[in-house]
Design a protein around this motif. Structure first.
Motif, mmCIF file in Angstrom:
data_model
loop_
_atom_site.group_PDB
_atom_site.id
_atom_site.type_symbol
_atom_site.label_atom_id
_atom_site.label_comp_id
_atom_site.label_asym_id
_atom_site.label_seq_id
_atom_site.Cartn_x
_atom_site.Cartn_y
_atom_site.Cartn_z
ATOM 1 N N SER A 10 0.631 -1.296 -0.409
ATOM 2 C CA SER A 10 0.269 0.255 -0.328
ATOM 3 C C SER A 10 0.966 1.056 0.406
ATOM 4 O O SER A 10 2.027 1.122 -0.025
ATOM 5 C CB SER A 10 -1.081 0.150 1.100
ATOM 6 O OG SER A 10 -0.461 0.415 1.850
ATOM 7 N N SER A 11 0.488 2.100 -1.036
ATOM 8 C CA SER A 11 1.502 3.226 -0.524
ATOM 9 C C SER A 11 0.323 4.896 -0.305
ATOM 10 O O SER A 11 -1.093 4.886 -0.529
ATOM 11 C CB SER A 11 1.794 3.427 -2.095
ATOM 12 O OG SER A 11 1.252 3.320 -3.026
ATOM 13 N N THR A 12 1.494 5.337 0.344
ATOM 14 C CA THR A 12 0.496 6.934 0.415
ATOM 15 C C THR A 12 -0.086 7.861 -0.776
ATOM 16 O O THR A 12 0.078 7.459 -1.729
ATOM 17 C CB THR A 12 0.868 7.732 1.804
ATOM 18 O OG1 THR A 12 2.809 8.206 1.041
ATOM 19 C CG2 THR A 12 1.494 6.988 3.163
ATOM 20 N N SER A 13 -1.629 8.225 -0.013
ATOM 21 C CA SER A 13 -2.136 9.003 -1.673
ATOM 22 C C SER A 13 -0.782 9.973 -3.188
ATOM 23 O O SER A 13 -1.545 10.003 -3.217
ATOM 24 C CB SER A 13 -3.311 9.668 -1.092
ATOM 25 O OG SER A 13 -2.881 10.713 -0.348
ATOM 26 N N ASP A 14 -0.025 10.206 -1.695
ATOM 27 C CA ASP A 14 0.979 11.133 -2.383
ATOM 28 C C ASP A 14 1.622 10.341 -3.477
ATOM 29 O O ASP A 14 2.512 11.143 -4.611
ATOM 30 C CB ASP A 14 1.652 12.527 -2.035
ATOM 31 C CG ASP A 14 2.538 11.359 -0.662
ATOM 32 O OD1 ASP A 14 2.420 10.653 -0.719
ATOM 33 O OD2 ASP A 14 3.012 11.860 0.429
ATOM 34 N N ILE A 15 1.310 8.633 -3.918
ATOM 35 C CA ILE A 15 2.461 8.318 -4.691
ATOM 36 C C ILE A 15 1.712 7.498 -6.063
ATOM 37 O O ILE A 15 0.462 7.482 -5.795
ATOM 38 C CB ILE A 15 2.826 7.401 -3.652
ATOM 39 C CG1 ILE A 15 3.418 7.741 -2.695
ATOM 40 C CG2 ILE A 15 4.091 6.122 -4.894
ATOM 41 C CD1 ILE A 15 4.289 6.502 -2.455
ATOM 42 N N HIS A 16 1.964 8.336 -7.285
ATOM 43 C CA HIS A 16 1.754 8.246 -8.589
ATOM 44 C C HIS A 16 1.845 7.533 -9.372
ATOM 45 O O HIS A 16 1.262 7.227 -10.331
ATOM 46 C CB HIS A 16 0.081 9.901 -9.305
ATOM 47 C CG HIS A 16 -0.334 10.504 -7.530
ATOM 48 N ND1 HIS A 16 -1.527 9.706 -7.328
ATOM 49 C CD2 HIS A 16 -0.804 11.241 -6.650
ATOM 50 C CE1 HIS A 16 -1.732 10.840 -5.978
ATOM 51 N NE2 HIS A 16 -0.977 11.454 -6.633
ATOM 52 N N SER A 17 3.481 7.698 -8.989
ATOM 53 C CA SER A 17 3.937 7.858 -10.216
ATOM 54 C C SER A 17 4.260 6.536 -11.383
ATOM 55 O O SER A 17 4.617 6.067 -12.245
ATOM 56 C CB SER A 17 5.705 8.363 -10.668
ATOM 57 O OG SER A 17 6.043 8.204 -9.166
ATOM 58 N N PHE A 18 3.856 5.483 -10.292
ATOM 59 C CA PHE A 18 4.290 3.791 -10.480
ATOM 60 C C PHE A 18 3.412 3.059 -9.581
ATOM 61 O O PHE A 18 3.814 3.317 -8.336
ATOM 62 C CB PHE A 18 6.056 3.818 -10.142
ATOM 63 C CG PHE A 18 6.682 2.530 -11.248
ATOM 64 C CD1 PHE A 18 6.362 2.652 -12.562
ATOM 65 C CD2 PHE A 18 7.597 1.425 -10.355
ATOM 66 C CE1 PHE A 18 7.440 1.631 -13.000
ATOM 67 C CE2 PHE A 18 7.750 1.039 -11.188
ATOM 68 C CZ PHE A 18 7.519 0.539 -12.836
ATOM 69 N N TYR A 19 3.574 1.735 -9.991
ATOM 70 C CA TYR A 19 3.182 0.500 -8.573
ATOM 71 C C TYR A 19 4.121 -0.129 -8.537
ATOM 72 O O TYR A 19 4.835 -0.420 -9.180
ATOM 73 C CB TYR A 19 2.282 -0.351 -9.892
ATOM 74 C CG TYR A 19 1.396 -0.002 -10.818
ATOM 75 C CD1 TYR A 19 0.238 0.168 -9.387
ATOM 76 C CD2 TYR A 19 1.233 -0.011 -12.102
ATOM 77 C CE1 TYR A 19 -1.312 0.840 -9.893
ATOM 78 C CE2 TYR A 19 -0.369 0.582 -11.877
ATOM 79 C CZ TYR A 19 -1.606 0.670 -11.443
ATOM 80 O OH TYR A 19 -2.612 1.026 -11.689
ATOM 81 N N PRO A 20 3.725 -0.189 -7.235
ATOM 82 C CA PRO A 20 5.066 -0.486 -6.182
ATOM 83 C C PRO A 20 4.806 -2.252 -6.156
ATOM 84 O O PRO A 20 6.844 -2.884 -7.405
ATOM 85 C CB PRO A 20 4.679 -0.594 -4.466
ATOM 86 C CG PRO A 20 3.586 0.606 -4.859
ATOM 87 C CD PRO A 20 2.878 0.408 -6.534
#
Ligand code: DC
Length: 335
Positions: A46-56
């Protein structure tokens, strides 16, 4: 199945930063848990909502974690939460004690790793407190403080001086000159009376009885509680006793109250003596334990009692491993 948790942060929402952070996190989790890659069944990110540029999850696949199922989700925006943070949960096809991994500022998510903390384990004699407290402290790499040993040392001093333990004035006088200390050798607590190491002597049954009796006195409790608070104030530790969660450290980060039936507790003490080659009368041991419980829980000052916010665990039918796992799970839930 074992679940390992981990988290890391990135400095900017950029694909390469995500690739690099995810690779580092997974490789650290692998090496700290001695994992083989094909043991990993699934990884959920899961990533915080400020991460959009790439899927972990895509970063994990690129880093070679390709044979397990991967999933990424975005967390809701939470006020005061960490920024640019990626969390991972690995499901592994083997049972072991996981080592969770928190990197790059994500350590603050783990109160136990990041800062000093205290764990209070209270309960009656033979409930398994000291065994569990020792193992837990060892597992977490923190100090174990056996507070019962301190009362036992006071009792030994009284027995040696021939002081009548029911005489409050005599006990007050004795406590002015008694110097109890604890030291550690290879992580093992040694209890000192002055400079004499009394670690072995204080385990005798007459000292157990006298410890319960002397611990009723305010002069004894105040002196011991002050020492215990001083130690707990300086470093992370697991303290076991009767009043840690209620009186010594009412703000302890984690609180547990262990209990077990008198039969089981007496059996454990009996087995301990038997292992040392000592023959003791089981029924007498059981009577002593019940009498000690009664004395410890009915005294006026800081009696043996579960703190309202302590987690109660009845260890009667549990193995040591099960109790330890139960405590660690409860701690995880709270972090
Ligand atoms: O845990 P133990 O059996 O070693 O403790 C010996 C006695 O010391 C116990 O019967 C009551 C007393 N004690 C106490 O009053 N408060 C503590 N925190 C620890 C022990």
């Amino acid at each position: 199945m074992t679940v390992i948790r981990g988290a890391t942060t990135i400095s900017a929402d950029e694909p390469d930063a995500i690739r690099c952070a995810v690779k580092e996190l997974l490789e650290q989790i692998e090496s700290r848990n001695s994992l083989k890659r094909d043991e990993i069944v699934s990884i959920v990110f899961s990533s915080t909502s400020d991460i959009h540029s790439f899927y972990p999850a895509k970063a994990a696949r690129e880093a070679g974690f390709a044979s397990c199922s991967l999933f990424s989700a975005q967390e809701p925006d939470i006020d005061g939460g960490l920024a640019l943070c990626i969390r991972a949960m690995l499901f592994v096809e083997r049972n072991f004690t996981p080592r969770h991994v928190y990197l790059r500022g994500a350590r603050v998510l783990r109160k136990d790793i990041a800062q000093k903390y205290n764990i209070a384990i209270d309960g009656p004699a033979g409930s398994g407190k000291s065994t569990i407290a020792k193992l837990l402290a060892n597992d977490l790499g923190i100090l174990y403080l056996d507070t019962g040993a301190m009362y036992r040392a006071c009792a030994l001093a009284a027995l040696r001086a021939g002081v009548d333990i029911s005489d409050e004035a005599a006990v007050i006088l004795l406590m002015r000159s008694v110097c109890v200390n604890v030291t550690y050798e290879g992580g093992v607590q040694h209890t000192l009376l002055g400079t004499e190491d009394v670690t072995g002597l204080i385990r005798e049954p007459e000292v157990s009885k006298a410890a319960s009796a002397i611990s009723r006195h305010e002069s004894v409790r105040m002196k011991m509680a002050e020492m215990q608070r001083e130690i707990a104030g300086k470093m992370s530790c697991v303290l076991d006793g009767r009043d840690i969660g209620t009186f010594v450290l009412p703000d302890a980060d984690f609180k547990f109250f262990l209990t077990a039936s008198p039969e089981v507790r007496a059996r454990r003490r009996y087995d301990e003596f038997a292992a040392k080659g000592r023959a003791v009368d089981f029924e007498a041991l059981k009577r002593d334990i019940i009498a000690r419980d009664e004395q410890d829980s009915t005294r006026a000052i800081a009696p043996l009692k579960k703190a309202d916010d302590a987690v109660m665990i009845d260890t009667s039918d549990m193995t040591v491993e099960e109790v330890l796992a139960a405590l660690k799970n409860k701690m995880q839930e709270k972090i």
